[in-house]
Design a protein around this motif. Structure first.
Motif: not given
Length: 223
Positions: A177-190
């Motif tokens: 929420r604070a913008g310290l990380t970005e949303r990642v796709s499921l593929r990126h998580r793998r």
């Protein structure tokens, strides 16, 4: 576990060595969040919370004054104070790194690291001792598998050493929420799950900086 007492500094200093000013400011933001002094604001921003934790922070020295002999802990407290007062107006992390008071506080962190032989004059690149410090600490303190029952000081050390990967494990909702990380796709998580763990900030342990003023470079808990 390795004996790290001789090489361990504040998480703010370690983050500065590992990833530069943005990493150090991120540690300060997380430290304030864990004490209830800041919270996520509008998407991608952080804002100060009026309360005892914020009022306990030390005031910054007057412009032009000499702060005197400072310890690493005092320099870290000045950085947190500069960040907290800047967040009276909700701000994104990139805006914090450009703030003049925060740049001063980061520069003071650099002074302490240079005095300790962790940075080289005049360009303030990391020394062999600094790279060895990071290597020893990452081996001694691998990324925690969970935030459950993890003390705040160990959370901060993990964020300093392991960067965004630690933020996703230890303060995931706040960091997103604070913008310290970005949303990642499921593929990126793998891909992240199977990527080698080393310099979490992608800098091979070198401090990249834009000048001596500290400019921009490179369970439980309130999450």
């Amino acid at each position: 576990m390795a004996d790290t007492g001789r090489v361990r500094g504040t998480p703010h200093e370690i983050a500065l060595l590992a990833g530069g000013p943005r990493a150090a400011v991120t540690v300060a933001v997380v430290a304030l969040h864990l004490r209830g002094a800041v919270e996520a604001g509008a998407p991608g921003t952080v804002r100060a919370v009026d309360g005892e934790a914020g009022r306990a922070l030390p005031p910054l020295p007057a412009p032009g004054s000499e702060p005197g002999a400072l310890t690493g802990a005092m320099r870290a407290a000045y950085l947190e104070s500069a960040v907290y007062h800047r967040l009276a107006e909700p701000s994104a992390i990139r805006e914090l790194v450009r703030d003049l008071d925060i740049r001063w506080a980061v520069a003071e962190l650099r002074v302490g690291l240079a005095e300790a032989g962790m940075l080289r004059y005049p360009l303030l690149g990391s020394t062999r001792a600094a790279r060895r410090r990071l290597q020893v600490l990452r081996k001694a303190f691998p990324l925690p598998a969970s935030r459950r029952d993890l003390p705040d000081d160990e959370r901060l050390l993990a964020v300093a050493l392991h960067g965004e990967t630690a933020l996703r494990v230890l303060v995931p909702r706040f960091a997103l929420r604070a913008g310290l990380t970005e949303r990642v796709s499921l593929r990126h998580r793998r891909l992240l799950r199977h990527s080698p763990r080393g310099d979490a900030y992608g800098s091979a342990g070198h401090l990249s900086c834009g000048g001596g003023s500290g400019g921009g470079c490179g369970g439980g808990g309130p999450d």
